[in-house]
Motif scaffolding. Structure first.
Motif, mmCIF file in Angstrom:
data_model
loop_
_atom_site.group_PDB
_atom_site.id
_atom_site.type_symbol
_atom_site.label_atom_id
_atom_site.label_comp_id
_atom_site.label_asym_id
_atom_site.label_seq_id
_atom_site.Cartn_x
_atom_site.Cartn_y
_atom_site.Cartn_z
ATOM 1 N N LYS A 170 -5.049 -7.410 -2.443
ATOM 2 C CA LYS A 170 -5.728 -7.208 -3.733
ATOM 3 C C LYS A 170 -6.139 -5.763 -3.948
ATOM 4 O O LYS A 170 -6.401 -5.338 -5.061
ATOM 5 C CB LYS A 170 -6.960 -8.108 -3.836
ATOM 6 C CG LYS A 170 -8.097 -7.673 -2.935
ATOM 7 C CD LYS A 170 -9.311 -8.527 -3.076
ATOM 8 C CE LYS A 170 -9.113 -9.907 -2.533
ATOM 9 N NZ LYS A 170 -8.788 -9.943 -1.082
ATOM 10 N N ILE A 229 -4.417 -13.747 -3.114
ATOM 11 C CA ILE A 229 -5.677 -13.920 -3.850
ATOM 12 C C ILE A 229 -6.193 -12.545 -4.287
ATOM 13 O O ILE A 229 -6.239 -11.605 -3.493
ATOM 14 C CB ILE A 229 -6.732 -14.626 -2.977
ATOM 15 C CG1 ILE A 229 -6.271 -16.048 -2.667
ATOM 16 C CG2 ILE A 229 -8.101 -14.637 -3.681
ATOM 17 C CD1 ILE A 229 -7.118 -16.772 -1.644
ATOM 18 N N GLU A 278 10.189 2.663 6.123
ATOM 19 C CA GLU A 278 9.899 1.262 6.453
ATOM 20 C C GLU A 278 10.842 0.803 7.569
ATOM 21 O O GLU A 278 12.054 0.889 7.419
ATOM 22 C CB GLU A 278 10.074 0.398 5.187
ATOM 23 C CG GLU A 278 10.106 -1.090 5.420
ATOM 24 C CD GLU A 278 8.934 -1.628 6.243
ATOM 25 O OE1 GLU A 278 7.784 -1.351 5.885
ATOM 26 O OE2 GLU A 278 9.187 -2.328 7.247
ATOM 27 N N THR A 308 -1.526 -14.735 0.891
ATOM 28 C CA THR A 308 -1.720 -15.854 -0.026
ATOM 29 C C THR A 308 -2.136 -15.371 -1.421
ATOM 30 O O THR A 308 -2.579 -16.155 -2.250
ATOM 31 C CB THR A 308 -2.756 -16.837 0.552
ATOM 32 O OG1 THR A 308 -3.843 -16.083 1.078
ATOM 33 C CG2 THR A 308 -2.158 -17.668 1.664
ATOM 34 N N GLY A 337 2.506 -7.796 6.020
ATOM 35 C CA GLY A 337 1.511 -8.651 5.374
ATOM 36 C C GLY A 337 1.764 -8.801 3.875
ATOM 37 O O GLY A 337 1.420 -9.831 3.277
ATOM 38 N N SER A 338 2.394 -7.793 3.271
ATOM 39 C CA SER A 338 2.581 -7.828 1.817
ATOM 40 C C SER A 338 3.473 -8.974 1.351
ATOM 41 O O SER A 338 3.367 -9.413 0.205
ATOM 42 C CB SER A 338 3.168 -6.503 1.332
ATOM 43 O OG SER A 338 2.268 -5.462 1.621
ATOM 44 N N VAL A 396 9.555 4.932 12.225
ATOM 45 C CA VAL A 396 8.919 6.161 12.718
ATOM 46 C C VAL A 396 8.584 5.939 14.185
ATOM 47 O O VAL A 396 7.881 4.985 14.532
ATOM 48 C CB VAL A 396 7.655 6.496 11.897
ATOM 49 C CG1 VAL A 396 6.870 7.638 12.548
ATOM 50 C CG2 VAL A 396 8.028 6.863 10.466
ATOM 51 N N HIS A 443 0.818 -1.218 0.000
ATOM 52 C CA HIS A 443 0.000 0.000 0.000
ATOM 53 C C HIS A 443 0.848 1.263 0.000
ATOM 54 O O HIS A 443 0.576 2.201 -0.764
ATOM 55 C CB HIS A 443 -0.971 0.000 1.189
ATOM 56 C CG HIS A 443 -2.190 -0.826 0.936
ATOM 57 N ND1 HIS A 443 -3.384 -0.294 0.547
ATOM 58 C CD2 HIS A 443 -2.378 -2.173 0.973
ATOM 59 C CE1 HIS A 443 -4.272 -1.271 0.355
ATOM 60 N NE2 HIS A 443 -3.670 -2.424 0.621
HETATM 61 C C1 LIG Z 1 -1.389 -15.141 5.991
HETATM 62 C C2 LIG Z 1 -2.045 -13.999 5.276
HETATM 63 C C3 LIG Z 1 -2.791 -14.231 4.115
HETATM 64 C C4 LIG Z 1 -3.386 -13.172 3.435
HETATM 65 N N1 LIG Z 1 -3.999 -13.430 2.245
HETATM 66 C C5 LIG Z 1 -4.472 -12.397 1.501
HETATM 67 C C6 LIG Z 1 -4.985 -12.655 0.206
HETATM 68 O O1 LIG Z 1 -4.997 -13.796 -0.264
HETATM 69 N N2 LIG Z 1 -5.464 -11.597 -0.520
HETATM 70 C C7 LIG Z 1 -5.451 -10.321 -0.016
HETATM 71 O O2 LIG Z 1 -5.931 -9.420 -0.712
HETATM 72 N N3 LIG Z 1 -4.931 -10.053 1.210
HETATM 73 C C8 LIG Z 1 -4.435 -11.054 1.971
HETATM 74 N N4 LIG Z 1 -3.888 -10.808 3.212
HETATM 75 C C9 LIG Z 1 -3.898 -9.435 3.736
HETATM 76 C C10 LIG Z 1 -2.771 -8.606 3.121
HETATM 77 O O3 LIG Z 1 -1.549 -9.275 3.245
HETATM 78 C C11 LIG Z 1 -2.663 -7.241 3.793
HETATM 79 O O4 LIG Z 1 -3.932 -6.651 3.939
HETATM 80 C C12 LIG Z 1 -1.793 -6.305 2.980
HETATM 81 O O5 LIG Z 1 -0.561 -6.910 2.669
HETATM 82 C C13 LIG Z 1 -1.552 -5.016 3.736
HETATM 83 O O6 LIG Z 1 -0.570 -4.305 3.026
HETATM 84 P P1 LIG Z 1 0.042 -3.000 3.650
HETATM 85 O O7 LIG Z 1 1.028 -2.473 2.699
HETATM 86 O O8 LIG Z 1 -1.063 -2.099 4.094
HETATM 87 O O9 LIG Z 1 0.716 -3.485 5.010
HETATM 88 P P2 LIG Z 1 2.098 -4.361 5.319
HETATM 89 O O10 LIG Z 1 2.496 -5.097 4.122
HETATM 90 O O11 LIG Z 1 1.840 -5.072 6.560
HETATM 91 O O12 LIG Z 1 3.112 -3.190 5.479
HETATM 92 C C14 LIG Z 1 3.116 -2.369 6.623
HETATM 93 C C15 LIG Z 1 4.568 -2.021 6.880
HETATM 94 O O13 LIG Z 1 4.635 -1.007 7.875
HETATM 95 C C16 LIG Z 1 5.862 -1.173 8.547
HETATM 96 N N5 LIG Z 1 5.789 -0.409 9.799
HETATM 97 C C17 LIG Z 1 4.986 -0.669 10.850
HETATM 98 N N6 LIG Z 1 5.203 0.253 11.822
HETATM 99 C C18 LIG Z 1 6.155 1.108 11.346
HETATM 100 C C19 LIG Z 1 6.805 2.248 11.894
HETATM 101 N N7 LIG Z 1 6.538 2.705 13.114
HETATM 102 N N8 LIG Z 1 7.756 2.853 11.139
HETATM 103 C C20 LIG Z 1 8.066 2.403 9.895
HETATM 104 N N9 LIG Z 1 7.476 1.312 9.344
HETATM 105 C C21 LIG Z 1 6.536 0.679 10.062
HETATM 106 C C22 LIG Z 1 5.967 -2.677 8.735
HETATM 107 O O14 LIG Z 1 7.284 -3.099 8.947
HETATM 108 C C23 LIG Z 1 5.378 -3.196 7.405
HETATM 109 O O15 LIG Z 1 6.377 -3.531 6.456
HETATM 110 C C24 LIG Z 1 -3.295 -11.841 3.939
HETATM 111 C C25 LIG Z 1 -2.564 -11.594 5.120
HETATM 112 C C26 LIG Z 1 -1.940 -12.658 5.766
HETATM 113 C C27 LIG Z 1 -1.148 -12.366 7.018
#
Ligand SMILES: Cc1cc2nc3c(=O)[nH]c(=O)nc-3n(C[C@H](O)[C@H](O)[C@H](O)COP(=O)(O)OP(=O)(O)OC[C@H]3O[C@@H](n4cnc5c(N)ncnc54)[C@H](O)[C@@H]3O)c2cc1C
Length: 418
Positions: free
Chosen positions: A372, A81, A66, A79, A74-75, A210, A45
């Motif tokens: 997704k 999908i 990061e 899985t 989570g990224s 942060v 995201h």
């Molecule tokens: C097992 C599993 C299966 C899943 N399957 C699916 C699926 O099939 N399809 C789907 O659409 N979604 C799925 N999801 C959900 C999906 O993975 C997440 O909703 C999505 O990856 C969120 O992305 P993000 O970039 O918001 O967060 P993240 O990828 O979690 O990134 C957040 C980042 O913030 C960083 N961070 C946190 N605090 C701080 C700070 N204070 N300072 C600096 N950095 C910080 C962390 O290190 C992390 O890298 C699944 C999740 C899991 C755990």
């Protein structure tokens, strides 16, 4: 794209013959003293938002901060999908835009994100599930989404290994069938967006946490990091499982509970499973990767925690339920299991938009379904920041819906089938 080597067969040949190194995907920078926009979280995201800010709006004075490495949350643990057959009209329209962006993403980013639209099948084992499938199919059709209810005969044709007999412990009455759904390569999406943002001049600071957000007179003025203070008037919170902790740094309370979600993968076998198969009743889903491994998932663990340890209870339940669906795979061996953190909201829908703190924007509440959504969320949040107004596609997902009672109830389509 402004400055980067294009990936192509010719470039591959040239590099091979010349024995040159490929340029770094993410450049190293010292943090600047200020940025126009600071994005917290280097998941899909945060990186997608940075990419669209630069690519669509020319806003390149952007830092992604990061605390670990990009994709470590989570990224890199999901899985993978992708689908748009959600229950609410708001959700279905929103995720449909994401599927459309994913369909063109490899070409846009010049990076093979390996999107395989093999179809997504959600099984109904009882009358109430079947009713919900019909409801979803009708909502989907009004949004132009390819989605319909099919019977056991068609299910058996699409997934020959499935036990659709009336003797099964939970007989299959039908399924919601969504041909455009499928799986994608999650780390490729992360690196594709990172490469695209980097090429536009966005600074991606890994290993940088942060630790505080400075707010003066109700407006953001900067962030404190483990590598010093950075002044900024706009902070976007893209930290998923950590998002309520980060929002609290700005004095913003989010209705989010962080819960672990586990998944597991088997040894690779010859291809036999086309679509992604989900059973909400059995709390399990399965897909087969391009390498042949079966990837399994379930619903979130039934407690709030920041732990990413796997549990034996998860594996036992998973194996039990998968074998009820596909008894023929009893001899396959699990290779590994893992967990990630999910930021769960009360209505199983995300929270996107402005907050009461001027300049503090949230893109959170992604629970078990946010991977997704990254292209559309990144596109829309970038537009919100660039224009200062909320795009209609994400207006229903504002934080104040919890005060106004305008929830977007997606549990029926998002609790298990991520
Ligand atoms: C097992 C599993 C299966 C899943 N399957 C699916 C699926 O099939 N399809 C789907 O659409 N979604 C799925 N999801 C959900 C999906 O993975 C997440 O909703 C999505 O990856 C969120 O992305 P993000 O970039 O918001 O967060 P993240 O990828 O979690 O990134 C957040 C980042 O913030 C960083 N961070 C946190 N605090 C701080 C700070 N204070 N300072 C600096 N950095 C910080 C962390 O290190 C992390 O890298 C699944 C999740 C899991 C755990």
């Amino acid at each position: 794209m402004t400055r980067r080597t294009r990936y192509s067969a010719l470039a591959l040949l040239r590099h091979g013959l010349g024995r040159q190194d490929w340029p770094r995907v993410v450049d190293h920078h010292e943090p600047a003293r200020s940025y126009q926009v600071v994005i917290i979280g280097g998941g899909v995201h945060g990186l997608a938002t940075a990419y669209y800010l630069a690519a669509n709006h020319g806003i390149t004075d952007v830092a992604v901060i990061e605390k670990s490495y990009i994709g470590s949350g989570g990224s890199g643990r999901n899985t993978a999908i992708v689908r748009s057959n959600y229950l609410t009209p708001e959700g279905a329209s929103f995720y449909q835009r994401s599927v459309e962006l994913y369909e063109g993403l490899a070409a846009e980013l010049n990076f093979n994100v390996m999107f395989e639209q093999r179809g997504h099948m959600t099984l109904a084992h009882n009358d109430s599930s079947l009713r919900t499938m019909h409801w979803r199919a009708e909502v989907n059709k009004t949004r132009g989404i390819d989605s319909s209810v099919i019977g056991p005969g068609e299910i058996k044709r699409l997934v020959p290994f499935m036990d659709v007999s009336a003797n099964a412990r939970y007989p299959i009455l039908g399924a919601l069938w969504h041909p455009p759904g499928g799986i994608i390569r999650h780390d490729a999406v992360v690196w594709g967006y990172a490469r695209g943002a980097n090429a536009h001049g966005v600074h991606i600071h890994q290993d940088t946490e942060v630790t505080g957000i400075d707010v003066t007179n109700g407006a953001v003025t900067g962030v404190e990091t483990t590598r010093g203070r950075i002044a900024t008037g706009t902070v976007i919170n893209c930290t998923a499982g950590w998002s309520s902790l980060v929002a609290a740094m700005a004095g913003v309370r989010l209705p989010i509970l962080t819960r672990p979600l586990q998944a597991a993968v088997t040894e690779p076998v010859k291809h036999f499973l086309g679509p992604v198969v989900v059973s909400g009743t059995l709390h399990v889903y399965v897909s087969q990767t391009a390498r042949g491994e079966l990837v399994f998932g379930a619903s979130v663990d039934p407690f709030a925690s920041y732990s990413t340890r796997g549990s034996l209870e998860f594996t036992e339940n998973l194996a039990k339920h998968v074998l009820e669906l596909m008894p023929a795979i009893a001899k396959m061996r699990l290779l590994r299991q893992w967990a990630g953190l999910c930021d769960m909201t009360p209505d199983f829908a995300p929270i996107m938009g402005f907050t009461a703190v001027d300049g503090f924007v949230v893109d959170v509440g992604w629970g078990t379904y946010g991977f997704k959504a990254a292209p559309v969320a990144g596109e829309q949040i970038a537009r919100l920041v660039a224009t200062g107004s909320v795009p209609p596609l994400i207006a229903p997902f504002s934080l104040d819906r919890f005060e106004n009672g305008r929830l977007v109830g997606e549990k029926g389509a998002a609790a298990v089938g991520h």
